[in-house]
Write an enzyme that holds these catalytic residues in place. Sequence first.
Site, short mmCIF file in Angstrom:
data_model
loop_
_atom_site.label_atom_id
_atom_site.label_comp_id
_atom_site.label_asym_id
_atom_site.label_seq_id
_atom_site.Cartn_x
_atom_site.Cartn_y
_atom_site.Cartn_z
N GLY A 93 31.12 33.46 51.42
CA GLY A 93 30.21 33.94 50.37
C GLY A 93 30.04 32.90 49.29
O GLY A 93 30.97 32.62 48.55
N VAL A 94 28.85 32.31 49.24
CA VAL A 94 28.61 31.27 48.23
C VAL A 94 27.49 31.71 47.28
O VAL A 94 26.49 31.04 47.10
CB VAL A 94 28.31 29.88 48.86
CG1 VAL A 94 29.58 29.28 49.41
CG2 VAL A 94 27.23 29.97 49.95
N GLY A 95 27.72 32.88 46.69
CA GLY A 95 26.80 33.41 45.67
C GLY A 95 27.12 32.75 44.35
O GLY A 95 27.53 31.58 44.30
N LYS A 151 35.03 52.19 32.54
CA LYS A 151 33.86 51.85 33.35
C LYS A 151 32.83 52.94 33.14
O LYS A 151 33.19 54.06 32.78
CB LYS A 151 34.26 51.81 34.84
CG LYS A 151 33.33 51.00 35.70
CD LYS A 151 33.74 49.55 35.76
CE LYS A 151 32.79 48.74 36.60
NZ LYS A 151 33.20 47.34 36.69
N VAL A 190 29.65 33.12 42.09
CA VAL A 190 31.02 32.63 41.89
C VAL A 190 31.41 31.64 42.99
O VAL A 190 31.96 30.57 42.72
CB VAL A 190 32.04 33.79 41.85
CG1 VAL A 190 33.43 33.27 41.55
CG2 VAL A 190 31.64 34.84 40.82
P1 NAD Z 1 26.89 37.29 44.61
O1 NAD Z 1 26.16 38.51 45.10
O2 NAD Z 1 26.16 36.28 43.80
O3 NAD Z 1 27.52 36.50 45.84
C1 NAD Z 1 28.08 37.09 46.94
C2 NAD Z 1 27.64 36.27 48.16
O4 NAD Z 1 28.45 36.67 49.26
C3 NAD Z 1 26.20 36.52 48.54
O5 NAD Z 1 25.52 35.28 48.67
C4 NAD Z 1 26.30 37.25 49.87
O6 NAD Z 1 25.25 36.92 50.76
C5 NAD Z 1 27.62 36.76 50.39
N1 NAD Z 1 28.31 37.63 51.34
C6 NAD Z 1 28.54 38.96 51.26
N2 NAD Z 1 29.25 39.39 52.33
C7 NAD Z 1 29.48 38.30 53.09
C8 NAD Z 1 30.15 38.08 54.33
N3 NAD Z 1 30.72 39.08 54.99
N4 NAD Z 1 30.19 36.83 54.83
C9 NAD Z 1 29.61 35.81 54.17
N5 NAD Z 1 28.96 35.95 53.01
C10 NAD Z 1 28.90 37.17 52.47
O7 NAD Z 1 28.17 37.85 43.83
P2 NAD Z 1 29.15 37.07 42.85
O8 NAD Z 1 28.79 37.41 41.45
O9 NAD Z 1 29.28 35.66 43.28
O10 NAD Z 1 30.51 37.85 43.15
C11 NAD Z 1 31.21 37.65 44.36
C12 NAD Z 1 32.37 38.63 44.44
O11 NAD Z 1 33.24 38.44 43.32
C13 NAD Z 1 31.98 40.11 44.40
O12 NAD Z 1 32.88 40.83 45.20
C14 NAD Z 1 32.17 40.48 42.94
O13 NAD Z 1 32.43 41.86 42.78
C15 NAD Z 1 33.39 39.64 42.60
N6 NAD Z 1 33.53 39.32 41.18
C16 NAD Z 1 32.54 38.64 40.54
C17 NAD Z 1 32.68 38.31 39.20
C18 NAD Z 1 31.62 37.54 38.46
O14 NAD Z 1 31.90 37.02 37.38
N7 NAD Z 1 30.42 37.39 38.99
C19 NAD Z 1 33.84 38.70 38.50
C20 NAD Z 1 34.87 39.37 39.20
C21 NAD Z 1 34.68 39.68 40.54
#
Ligand code: NAD
Length: 366
Positions: free
Chosen positions: A192-194, A92, A196
């Site tokens: 969390g509906v970001g 990293k 992923v």
């Molecule tokens: P993102 O920022 O697009 O989505 C995260 C969502 O979670 C956001 O919409 C945020 O508002 C919401 N959120 C945060 N805390 C919350 C809570 N307490 N209650 C409700 N909603 C909440 O991120 P992402 O890329 O979708 O990743 C999500 C998670 O998965 C992260 O922890 C990230 O480290 C992990 N992850 C992502 C990937 C990837 O390919 N993007 C790969 C491995 C791990």
Amino acid sequence: MVKLKEVGLKSDKSVFGQIAEHNHEQVVFCHDQDTGLKAIIGIHNTVLGPALGGTRMWSYASEAEALADVLRLSRGMTYKAAISGLNLGGGKAVIIGDANQDKNEALLRKFGRFIKNLNGCFITAEDVGMTTKDMEYIRMETKHVSGLPEAMGGGGDPSPVTAYGTYMGMKAAAKKAFGSDSLQGRKIAVQGVGYVGAYLVELLSKENADIYVSDIYEDRLREVAKKYNAQVVSMDRVYDLDVDIYSPCGLGGTINADTIGRLKCQVIAGCANNQLRDEQVQGPALAVKGIVYAPDFLINAGGLINVYAEIGGYNRESAYAQTERIYGFTLDVFDLAEKEGLHNQQAAMKMAEQRIERIGKVRATF
Ligand code: NAD
């Protein structure tokens, strides 16, 4: 700001003391006066292959915190790659600075030169504070970078693949808990509906699951709920829901002393990193409660698998096929946990360590 307490390392240790604590192989401090670059590359273990890990740009409160973060994150990548059956080690990098103010082409390309000098021992990709555009700049100086846009032969956005792997892990956990991996009619809360989380909801809706969603961002939440016919729940209520599966897809640490007693689910399977605030405490506590926990670093490895697939020419189909194996690996973890009386997180770590040890022996001879 990331606090030392949160990253689990002590400031009173010398630099080499910290590097030795988890047996990191190499730590590279990168400095450039002209661009203001201050970066640390952490290479934890390269027994299985080159260390692959994202570069994070963050305004750390101190250099000690940046070092602690890179050591913790690079070690985590070793486990994630090993358990996913990849020929990759763990690494990293962190760039100290404000991604909105301090980032520019020259700084990123200078950083790329440092990666180039490692001759392929370290391969980087995107992480917090970095974009695919930034990877393009790094690529101008070194080929040891992945997570490139599709137009440049890369795998593009890893989120759909991460969601697919999480879905596979969830199905394996359902099989363990309910005797069937079908998610049809299962009550599932996605926190969390970001990027992923939304893709995961899409997969769950295709299987006719009964979906509940929560998020900090109201607009995003309403949009996803409407699109996939999911029920909206408030942020705090998510822990009290009477659901079959809780899927943490926001930030880490949501399974902690305050929430664990409230959970009524039988399965926890989500994509967020570091879901257990203290794995020594919540790991065994979940096992005692009879909750089937699908280890986060295993079931969210789809993103890593996707960037790994870029090495040697990206092929979406093979990235998905490799990700699908998460289903079997998750069942293997449950078997090992049962056989050896371990909690699931412990069993997953043991499985990763065993693979490194076995393959290390294979490679011990010329
Ligand atoms: P993102 O920022 O697009 O989505 C995260 C969502 O979670 C956001 O919409 C945020 O508002 C919401 N959120 C945060 N805390 C919350 C809570 N307490 N209650 C409700 N909603 C909440 O991120 P992402 O890329 O979708 O990743 C999500 C998670 O998965 C992260 O922890 C990230 O480290 C992990 N992850 C992502 C990937 C990837 O390919 N993007 C790969 C491995 C791990």
